[in-house]
Design an enzyme around this catalytic site. Structure first.
Site, PDB file in Angstrom:
ATOM      1  N   TYR A   1      90.067 -15.653  48.552  1.00 24.96           N
ATOM      2  CA  TYR A   1      90.446 -17.066  48.981  1.00 24.96           C
ATOM      3  C   TYR A   1      91.725 -17.555  48.267  1.00 24.96           C
ATOM      4  O   TYR A   1      91.727 -17.140  47.119  1.00 24.96           O
ATOM      5  CB  TYR A   1      89.122 -17.977  48.917  1.00 24.96           C
ATOM      6  N   GLU A   2      92.529 -18.306  48.941  1.00 29.82           N
ATOM      7  CA  GLU A   2      93.714 -18.750  48.146  1.00 29.82           C
ATOM      8  C   GLU A   2      93.446 -19.536  46.686  1.00 29.82           C
ATOM      9  O   GLU A   2      94.312 -19.832  45.977  1.00 29.82           O
ATOM     10  CB  GLU A   2      94.445 -19.580  49.117  1.00 29.82           C
ATOM     11  N   SER A   3      92.257 -19.903  46.612  1.00 29.84           N
ATOM     12  CA  SER A   3      92.053 -20.944  45.336  1.00 29.84           C
ATOM     13  C   SER A   3      91.944 -19.742  44.111  1.00 29.84           C
ATOM     14  O   SER A   3      91.685 -20.274  42.879  1.00 29.84           O
ATOM     15  CB  SER A   3      90.538 -21.375  45.631  1.00 29.84           C
TER      16      SER A   3
END
Lengths: 259, 292
Positions: A52-54
């Site tokens: 996930y981009e986090s």
């Protein structure tokens, strides 16, 4: 149409999940893509690496995240990295097999709009914007897109191209030197579309059980191309349905939270 | 060199009208308490920077603090629109809002450039997107070695960077862990940095097995302020979970100008600090039901 023992949304999520190859590295958007990616991980693709981009790499959430950086994602990840590193080393570095995106609007070449409806400077609807999508769409080796199909979403012309699909078709991506192959399938609540090998125009290749090709045409804002041998998507198996429903029940319970 | 002060004092001394201010936190450790204090002190004409403007920026924009927004995704995660951001963009209320709009990869690169003291950030990005047509701050240059077309954007150099973290020690060294977004970059890129923390401890140690511990030394930070629960309704890993119910409730509060203004006036402007704000919103649920 006979009543199905599953919903159109469940069929969409299951059909999207089936597209995930076991062992693939997957850059996952929030919402429908996240549900499908986790269903794949919990069924036929246990070795899939969810990113996930986090900054969470190899995450194995027990419940679906409501936001892209939920604590559940960090605590179940193999590694958590800073966001600049995520985009530079992992995505731009060419390490991701499959990007999994949602969209507010899409056109016949699978270009995506998540920015505005109407004029950019005086929009009738201001949407959230790009997030990670433009570079996910550009840099992942392949891209899957999942969204509900209707004429508000499937439009003749996008007001704004946020993220590139196949641009104006043909070899447009290669000419622009986009690293990835771009969208390889669009999975909706009605069926599955894949780009024509030459023109890259989306072509309806499969309809979900009980859905007619005409119903898909009516829900599409352009004259949708049809594959000569239109297939019918295999209905959900008991296992797919029960794993998905368990996941969603756990998620609903976890997110009910305190007021 | 960090000073340990009350948040009220840090905002008063560090944040000026017209400043470029970045409150960061990628869904985790969002500095809500600091945002509220900026509203309480009535700062105006700010250029707000944030990759993911969410509920705290909806509040700052609706409260009239902002003139410009530099961002890459503006929404209420998992819920939908930010109604105050939309009202400002679509209807100029309470004031027109200039947008400097990016994608995440661009913002992250621009922050890293700011932290590195470079004039611009460079990435393989924005190819095929309409964003560069509408944002003159996104330009393309050719690689001097390969000729590849790459995107360039100005470094983000905020006047003030604000983050929330789990812990600091008494010298002002800061420790955070979990999803750390661009927190290190924003502190290093900013002229002045404020860090709010859950607790101030004698010895700075991460609990065993926490993901991604990051230490920021005291000498890159201007002020450290203890604000317990200061990231509510977002979360602080190891301390409290995200209050998803509040994010859902915010959709209703922010939908209309009147309900939003009444909420901000009552719970933020009329309270003295974040602890009183928390008591104020909790008291709403306990009020006797009103009869028409």
């Amino acid at each position: 149409m006979p009543e199905q023992p599953y919903t159109a949304d469940e069929m969409m999520t299951i059909a999207a999940a089936r597209m995930v190859r076991n062992g693939a590295t997957l850059f996952v958007g929030i919402g429908l893509p996240s549900a499908a990616a986790n269903l794949a991980r919990l069924t036929h693709a246990p070795d899939t690496v969810l990113i996930y981009e986090s900054g969470t790499i190899g995450t194995k959430p027990n419940v679906l995240p409501l936001s892209i950086g939920d604590g559940e994602l960090a605590e179940t990840a193999d590694a958590v990295v800073a966001v600049p590193e995520m985009f530079a080393y992992w995505l731009q570095g060419g390490r991701i097999d499959l990007g999994f995106l949602g969209a507010a609007q899409i056109d016949r070449f699978a270009n995506i709009n998540t920015t505005v409806i109407g004029d950019y400077h005086k929009p009738s609807t201001r949407l959230p914007g790009a997030g990670g999508a433009p570079e996910i769409a550009a840099s992942c080796k392949e891209v899957l897109i999942t969204l509900r199909q209707n004429r508000r979403a499937f439009v003749e012309k996008l007001d704004f191209v946020t993220s590139a699909g196949h641009l104006d078709g043909g070899d447009a991506r290669a000419k622009l030197r986009l690293p990835g192959k771009g969208p390889v399938a669009v999975i909706t609540d009605l069926g599955i579309m894949t780009p024509d090998p030459v023109t890259k125009e989306l072509t309806l290749t499969s309809v979900h059980p009980g859905i007619t090709a005409e119903a898909v045409t009516v829900a599409t804002g352009w004259a949708l191309k049809m594959a000569p041998a239109l297939e019918t998507t295999a209905p959900p198996t008991q296992r797919e349905l029960s794993v998905l429903r368990d996941l969603q029940a756990r998620t609903a319970k976890a997110h009910a939270g305190q007021a | 060199m960090a000073v340990i002060v009350e948040l009220k004092q840090a905002i008063r001394e560090f944040v000026r009208d017209g400043d470029i201010v970045a409150l960061e936190g990628f869904t985790h450790l969002i500095p809500f308490a600091a945002g509220h204090e900026i509203i309480r002190q009535g700062r105006r004409d700010l250029t707000l920077v944030r990759m993911t403007p969410d509920v705290i920026y909806d509040q700052l924009i609706g409260a009239g603090c902002a003139r410009k927004l530099i961002f890459s995704w503006g929404g209420n995660p998992g819920i939908g629109s930010l109604h105050r951001l939309r009202d400002a963009v679509e209807k100029d209320w309470p004031a027109p809002l200039i947008l400097d709009e990016h994608a995440h990869a661009g913002m992250a690169t621009a922050y890293a450039a700011g932290a590195s003291g470079l004039p611009f950030g460079l990435l393989r990005g924005y190819l095929g997107s309409d964003l560069p047509k509408y944002n003159a701050n996104i330009k393309f240059i050719d690689c001097p070695f390969t000729g590849e077309r790459l995107a360039a954007l100005p470094a983000i150099r905020p006047d003030v960077g604000v983050i929330h973290a789990q812990k600091a020690d008494r010298k002002g060294n800061v420790l955070l862990w979990g999803v750390t977004g661009v927190q290190k970059e924003v502190v290093l890129a900013s002229k002045r940095a404020i860090v709010t923390v859950e607790e101030i401890v004698d010895t700075l140690e991460a609990p065993a097995n926490v993901p991604n511990p990051v230490v920021l030394p005291h000498w890159v930070i201007g002020a450290v302020c203890q604000v317990k629960g200061g990231a509510f309704p977002s979360y602080a890993l190891g301390y409290y979970a995200r209050n998803n119910a509040f994010y859902k409730k915010w959709d209703g509060i922010a939908r209309e100008r009147e309900t939003f203004t009444a909420w901000i006036d009552r719970h933020v402007r009329a309270t003295k600090d974040f602890a009183e704000f928390r008591r104020s919103i909790e008291s709403v649920g306990k009020e006797a039901p009103k009869h028409a």
